[in-house]
Scaffold this motif. Sequence first.
Motif, PDB file in Angstrom:
ATOM      1  N   TRP A 109       0.708  -1.268   0.059  1.00  0.00           N
ATOM      2  CA  TRP A 109       0.372   0.347  -0.141  1.00  0.00           C
ATOM      3  C   TRP A 109       0.756   1.182  -0.205  1.00  0.00           C
ATOM      4  O   TRP A 109       2.232   1.837   0.741  1.00  0.00           O
ATOM      5  CB  TRP A 109      -0.680  -0.156   1.417  1.00  0.00           C
ATOM      6  CG  TRP A 109      -1.755  -1.469   1.330  1.00  0.00           C
ATOM      7  CD1 TRP A 109      -1.915  -2.637   2.164  1.00  0.00           C
ATOM      8  CD2 TRP A 109      -3.295  -1.884   0.570  1.00  0.00           C
ATOM      9  NE1 TRP A 109      -2.950  -3.176   1.544  1.00  0.00           N
ATOM     10  CE2 TRP A 109      -3.156  -2.464   1.004  1.00  0.00           C
ATOM     11  CE3 TRP A 109      -3.614  -0.505  -0.216  1.00  0.00           C
ATOM     12  CZ2 TRP A 109      -4.944  -3.195   0.084  1.00  0.00           C
ATOM     13  CZ3 TRP A 109      -5.411  -1.176  -1.119  1.00  0.00           C
ATOM     14  CH2 TRP A 109      -4.914  -2.447  -0.500  1.00  0.00           C
ATOM     15  N   SER A 110       0.472   2.511  -0.410  1.00  0.00           N
ATOM     16  CA  SER A 110       1.320   3.450  -0.366  1.00  0.00           C
ATOM     17  C   SER A 110       1.282   4.550   0.870  1.00  0.00           C
ATOM     18  O   SER A 110       0.353   4.251   1.815  1.00  0.00           O
ATOM     19  CB  SER A 110       0.004   4.403  -1.291  1.00  0.00           C
ATOM     20  OG  SER A 110      -0.898   5.313  -1.005  1.00  0.00           O
ATOM     21  N   SER A 111       1.637   5.327   0.757  1.00  0.00           N
ATOM     22  CA  SER A 111       1.933   6.012   3.096  1.00  0.00           C
ATOM     23  C   SER A 111       0.199   6.656   2.839  1.00  0.00           C
ATOM     24  O   SER A 111      -0.494   6.408   1.579  1.00  0.00           O
ATOM     25  CB  SER A 111       2.656   6.857   2.339  1.00  0.00           C
ATOM     26  OG  SER A 111       3.818   6.768   2.358  1.00  0.00           O
ATOM     27  N   PRO A 112       0.121   6.200   3.807  1.00  0.00           N
ATOM     28  CA  PRO A 112      -1.787   6.663   4.404  1.00  0.00           C
ATOM     29  C   PRO A 112      -1.802   8.298   4.649  1.00  0.00           C
ATOM     30  O   PRO A 112      -0.835   9.264   4.864  1.00  0.00           O
ATOM     31  CB  PRO A 112      -1.345   5.756   5.468  1.00  0.00           C
ATOM     32  CG  PRO A 112      -0.378   6.612   6.359  1.00  0.00           C
ATOM     33  CD  PRO A 112       0.274   5.760   5.053  1.00  0.00           C
ATOM     34  N   SER A 113      -3.051   8.739   3.486  1.00  0.00           N
ATOM     35  CA  SER A 113      -3.090   9.889   4.124  1.00  0.00           C
ATOM     36  C   SER A 113      -4.687  10.014   4.695  1.00  0.00           C
ATOM     37  O   SER A 113      -5.180   8.712   4.452  1.00  0.00           O
ATOM     38  CB  SER A 113      -3.821  10.553   2.223  1.00  0.00           C
ATOM     39  OG  SER A 113      -4.694   9.499   1.709  1.00  0.00           O
ATOM     40  N   SER A 119      -8.249   7.088   7.924  1.00  0.00           N
ATOM     41  CA  SER A 119      -7.651   6.406   6.741  1.00  0.00           C
ATOM     42  C   SER A 119      -7.392   5.798   5.174  1.00  0.00           C
ATOM     43  O   SER A 119      -8.231   5.613   5.945  1.00  0.00           O
ATOM     44  CB  SER A 119      -5.836   5.915   7.670  1.00  0.00           C
ATOM     45  OG  SER A 119      -5.413   6.926   9.474  1.00  0.00           O
ATOM     46  N   TRP A 121      -5.131   4.425   2.224  1.00  0.00           N
ATOM     47  CA  TRP A 121      -3.964   4.093   1.232  1.00  0.00           C
ATOM     48  C   TRP A 121      -4.338   3.608   0.452  1.00  0.00           C
ATOM     49  O   TRP A 121      -5.810   2.989  -0.170  1.00  0.00           O
ATOM     50  CB  TRP A 121      -3.130   2.767   1.906  1.00  0.00           C
ATOM     51  CG  TRP A 121      -2.920   2.905   3.786  1.00  0.00           C
ATOM     52  CD1 TRP A 121      -1.962   2.885   3.808  1.00  0.00           C
ATOM     53  CD2 TRP A 121      -3.733   3.014   4.773  1.00  0.00           C
ATOM     54  NE1 TRP A 121      -1.780   2.942   5.307  1.00  0.00           N
ATOM     55  CE2 TRP A 121      -2.308   2.955   5.440  1.00  0.00           C
ATOM     56  CE3 TRP A 121      -5.155   2.867   4.690  1.00  0.00           C
ATOM     57  CZ2 TRP A 121      -2.900   3.172   7.554  1.00  0.00           C
ATOM     58  CZ3 TRP A 121      -5.738   2.700   6.574  1.00  0.00           C
ATOM     59  CH2 TRP A 121      -4.212   2.425   6.944  1.00  0.00           C
ATOM     60  N   LYS A 138      -8.038   0.887   0.390  1.00  0.00           N
ATOM     61  CA  LYS A 138      -7.919   0.593   2.005  1.00  0.00           C
ATOM     62  C   LYS A 138      -8.414   1.408   3.006  1.00  0.00           C
ATOM     63  O   LYS A 138      -7.477   2.870   2.317  1.00  0.00           O
ATOM     64  CB  LYS A 138      -6.673  -0.220   1.973  1.00  0.00           C
ATOM     65  CG  LYS A 138      -6.299  -0.437   3.563  1.00  0.00           C
ATOM     66  CD  LYS A 138      -4.900  -1.242   4.472  1.00  0.00           C
ATOM     67  CE  LYS A 138      -4.559  -0.963   5.423  1.00  0.00           C
ATOM     68  NZ  LYS A 138      -3.589  -1.897   5.332  1.00  0.00           N
TER      69      LYS A 138
END
Length: 274
Positions: A109-113, A119, A121, A138
Amino acid sequence: MNLLFLLLLLPIITKSAPTAYRTAPLTTWSDHVLNPPSKSPSTTRKNRRRPPRHSETPPSSPPSESGGVTSPFMSPSTFTSLTASSLTTPSTVDAMVASFTNLLTKGKWSSPSSGDGVSVWLGEPDKDSYGSGSPVIKGSGDVPNLKPVEVARLLMDSSRVQTYNSISLGRTDVSVTSDGLSSSNPKQQAIGTTKIVENVTAPPVGGKCTFRTMMHSRLIAPSSYVVVSRGLPLASQKSTILLGINIITPKGDGSLVESVTHVYSKGVPGVVAR
């Protein structure tokens, strides 16, 4: 807010930032706990011929064939051949729960925002899988004042969809294979509820959409539940919920919900979906 992110948020009401999900492999673990192995049998000839009902360790999950019905990401030919009966057999449901959970807990997964108490991903589906042009999303957030079993039952109850999904015009149960989630018996809850539903939505853009989806929910650990979904092909549909999973665990007076959603919308370029 893009359409996929909106669809991700529909099943959950968020309050604050999430914590990490921690659990053991899910599929048949609950049955092993709720039906523990019996004591070692005596050495009589009769008992030697009859092995105990459960092994001393939880049985392994059914295998998930890459690109197949139970894989998170299906090949185009697999998707177009899906039927209600092919998605509702117990072994198929078990394998989907296992493979979808593995994607949630071990996927890349990418870094969360974060924002609005949730949150998010982003992930990428398998290359050349059906809907590979759309990202996998996600999300994680809190549902205050509702126990995990209440959240699971809410998501499975077609008569209450419009209480949390503002773009739904109504959802109906097409068929119900099992309904263990409605029971107060943990053994029945571990078997769970499996059904085919049809949902009509009116999103802000694109006009009405009709979804036909397999849904399943079960108890996976004490006070913890899973809800999985997989869309069925309809000739007239514009979008398809290719996979959905919600892991619902206790947190304070409410629940922590972690979700993965993959929605494919025909004619929507991947860059727009993101």
